[in-house]
Write a protein that holds these residues in place. Structure first.
Motif, PDB file in Angstrom:
ATOM      1  N   THR A   8       0.832  -1.203   0.000  1.00 48.57           N
ATOM      2  CA  THR A   8       0.000   0.000   0.000  1.00 48.57           C
ATOM      3  C   THR A   8       0.865   1.251   0.000  1.00 48.57           C
ATOM      4  OG1 THR A   8      -1.740  -1.169   1.197  1.00 48.57           O
ATOM      5  CG2 THR A   8      -1.830   1.240   1.225  1.00 48.57           C
ATOM      6  N   ARG A   9       1.894   1.242   0.806  1.00 49.58           N
ATOM      7  CA  ARG A   9       2.823   2.378   0.852  1.00 49.58           C
ATOM      8  C   ARG A   9       3.456   2.603  -0.522  1.00 49.58           C
ATOM      9  NH1 ARG A   9       5.808   5.258   4.758  1.00 49.58           N
ATOM     10  NH2 ARG A   9       7.869   5.853   4.009  1.00 49.58           N
ATOM     11  N   ASP A  11       2.184   1.686  -3.405  1.00 50.25           N
ATOM     12  CA  ASP A  11       1.138   2.187  -4.301  1.00 50.25           C
ATOM     13  C   ASP A  11       0.950   3.696  -4.147  1.00 50.25           C
ATOM     14  OD1 ASP A  11       0.674  -0.366  -5.271  1.00 50.25           O
ATOM     15  OD2 ASP A  11      -1.087  -0.721  -3.989  1.00 50.25           O
ATOM     16  N   ILE A  12       1.005   4.171  -2.923  1.00 54.46           N
ATOM     17  CA  ILE A  12       0.856   5.614  -2.672  1.00 54.46           C
ATOM     18  C   ILE A  12       2.000   6.381  -3.337  1.00 54.46           C
ATOM     19  CG2 ILE A  12       0.922   7.402  -0.879  1.00 54.46           C
ATOM     20  CD1 ILE A  12      -0.509   5.305   0.974  1.00 54.46           C
ATOM     21  N   ALA A  16       1.551   8.997  -6.355  1.00 54.17           N
ATOM     22  CA  ALA A  16       2.030  10.364  -6.111  1.00 54.17           C
ATOM     23  C   ALA A  16       3.020  10.784  -7.188  1.00 54.17           C
ATOM     24  CB  ALA A  16       2.680  10.453  -4.733  1.00 54.17           C
ATOM     25  N   VAL A  30      -3.273  15.358  -1.305  1.00 51.44           N
ATOM     26  CA  VAL A  30      -3.406  14.012  -0.727  1.00 51.44           C
ATOM     27  C   VAL A  30      -4.755  13.427  -1.111  1.00 51.44           C
ATOM     28  CG1 VAL A  30      -3.538  12.703   1.435  1.00 51.44           C
ATOM     29  CG2 VAL A  30      -1.772  14.469   1.139  1.00 51.44           C
ATOM     30  N   ILE A  33      -4.465  11.762  -4.483  1.00 51.54           N
ATOM     31  CA  ILE A  33      -3.779  10.469  -4.374  1.00 51.54           C
ATOM     32  C   ILE A  33      -4.734   9.422  -3.803  1.00 51.54           C
ATOM     33  CG2 ILE A  33      -1.873   9.254  -3.235  1.00 51.54           C
ATOM     34  CD1 ILE A  33      -0.392  12.040  -3.278  1.00 51.54           C
ATOM     35  N   ALA A  34      -5.434   9.805  -2.745  1.00 57.48           N
ATOM     36  CA  ALA A  34      -6.370   8.879  -2.103  1.00 57.48           C
ATOM     37  C   ALA A  34      -7.473   8.453  -3.056  1.00 57.48           C
ATOM     38  CB  ALA A  34      -6.962   9.535  -0.855  1.00 57.48           C
ATOM     39  N   LEU A  37      -6.498   5.899  -5.574  1.00 54.00           N
ATOM     40  CA  LEU A  37      -6.303   4.578  -4.974  1.00 54.00           C
ATOM     41  C   LEU A  37      -7.583   4.028  -4.326  1.00 54.00           C
ATOM     42  CD1 LEU A  37      -2.831   5.255  -3.355  1.00 54.00           C
ATOM     43  CD2 LEU A  37      -3.310   3.591  -5.160  1.00 54.00           C
ATOM     44  N   VAL A  44      -4.487   7.366   3.712  1.00 54.50           N
ATOM     45  CA  VAL A  44      -3.154   7.753   3.209  1.00 54.50           C
ATOM     46  C   VAL A  44      -2.305   8.255   4.366  1.00 54.50           C
ATOM     47  CG1 VAL A  44      -1.886   9.356   1.715  1.00 54.50           C
ATOM     48  CG2 VAL A  44      -3.982   8.259   0.881  1.00 54.50           C
ATOM     49  N   LYS A  51       1.962  15.489   2.935  1.00 54.82           N
ATOM     50  CA  LYS A  51       2.347  15.432   1.520  1.00 54.82           C
ATOM     51  C   LYS A  51       3.861  15.557   1.392  1.00 54.82           C
ATOM     52  CE  LYS A  51       1.776  18.607  -1.828  1.00 54.82           C
ATOM     53  NZ  LYS A  51       1.155  19.510  -2.815  1.00 54.82           N
ATOM     54  N   ILE A  54       5.364  12.225   1.589  1.00 52.85           N
ATOM     55  CA  ILE A  54       5.195  11.476   0.337  1.00 52.85           C
ATOM     56  C   ILE A  54       6.242  11.933  -0.671  1.00 52.85           C
ATOM     57  CG2 ILE A  54       3.639  10.978  -1.590  1.00 52.85           C
ATOM     58  CD1 ILE A  54       1.289  11.405   0.379  1.00 52.85           C
TER      59      ILE A  54
END
Length: 198
Positions: A8-9, A11-12, A16, A30, A33-34, A37, A44, A51, A54
């Motif tokens: 998941t991390r 994917d973020i 991003a 954010v 991004i959320a 996903l 997130v 941010k 990220i």
């Protein structure tokens, strides 16, 4: 962290980076991004507290890719001067391809350099360590006459900064001066490596 959490991390960070490339760091939220996903912004924030965090992860991944390339070159069984030349030219080529014509990625790096200096400093320290190993090897084998590998490494980085620093690449592009190969020749001469004949 579980494998699902790591995924998941990742994917973020992937999403991003895509947004940073497409619309820019400043315009990306954010929430964007959320939504991409199919997550809530709160979810997130379970993985990144801001941010900025990220952006640090995106920048760190980009720097790690460069570090992996130069580590591989540094480990090759070739003369130190050849390895150093390739490390410097590869760094310049990669950074030019990534940042010179991509203003949105350039903006991301500028923000990282202003807001996340610890991430940048860590990269510079690791990069210097790789260069220092090659320079010290060249000194030990008589290729370079410079006496202190630490100072020599700092001088190499300072000499090449115009060609390697993402911000200076664009700012200095139109200024008169040597090209990358000419600057690398100068650096090698400064280390005491004999100039090629002819």
């Amino acid at each position: 962290m579980t494998s699902l959490e790591r995924d998941t991390r990742q994917d973020i960070v992937d999403v991003a980076e895509r947004f940073f490339r497409q619309i820019g760091y400043q315009k990306t939220t954010v929430a964007d991004i959320a939504k991409s996903l199919r997550m809530s912004p709160a979810n997130v924030y379970r993985f990144f507290d801001s941010k900025k965090a990220i952006n640090e992860a995106v920048a760190a991944r980009s720097m790690a890719e460069l570090e992996a390339l130069v580590v591989a070159i540094a480990a090759e069984p070739r003369p130190a001067a050849e390895r150093l030349r390739e490390i410097l030219s590869t760094t310049c080529r990669l950074n030019s391809a990534r940042y010179l014509d991509n203003h949105r990625l350039h903006e991301m790096v500028a923000c990282a350099m202003e807001e996340s200096w610890d991430v940048i400093r860590g990269h510079v320290e690791r990069y210097d360590a790789i260069l220092r190993g090659v320079v010290a090897d060249g000194m030990a084998k008589g290729e370079f006459t410079a006496r202190d590998p630490r100072i020599a490494t700092y001088c190499v980085r300072a000499a090449m900064i115009r060609f390697c620093n993402p911000l200076l690449l664009s700012q200095c592009a139109a200024l008169p001066g040597p090209d990358v190969d000419e600057m690398i020749d100068f650096v090698l001469t400064g280390l005491g490596h004999p100039a090629p004949a002819g």
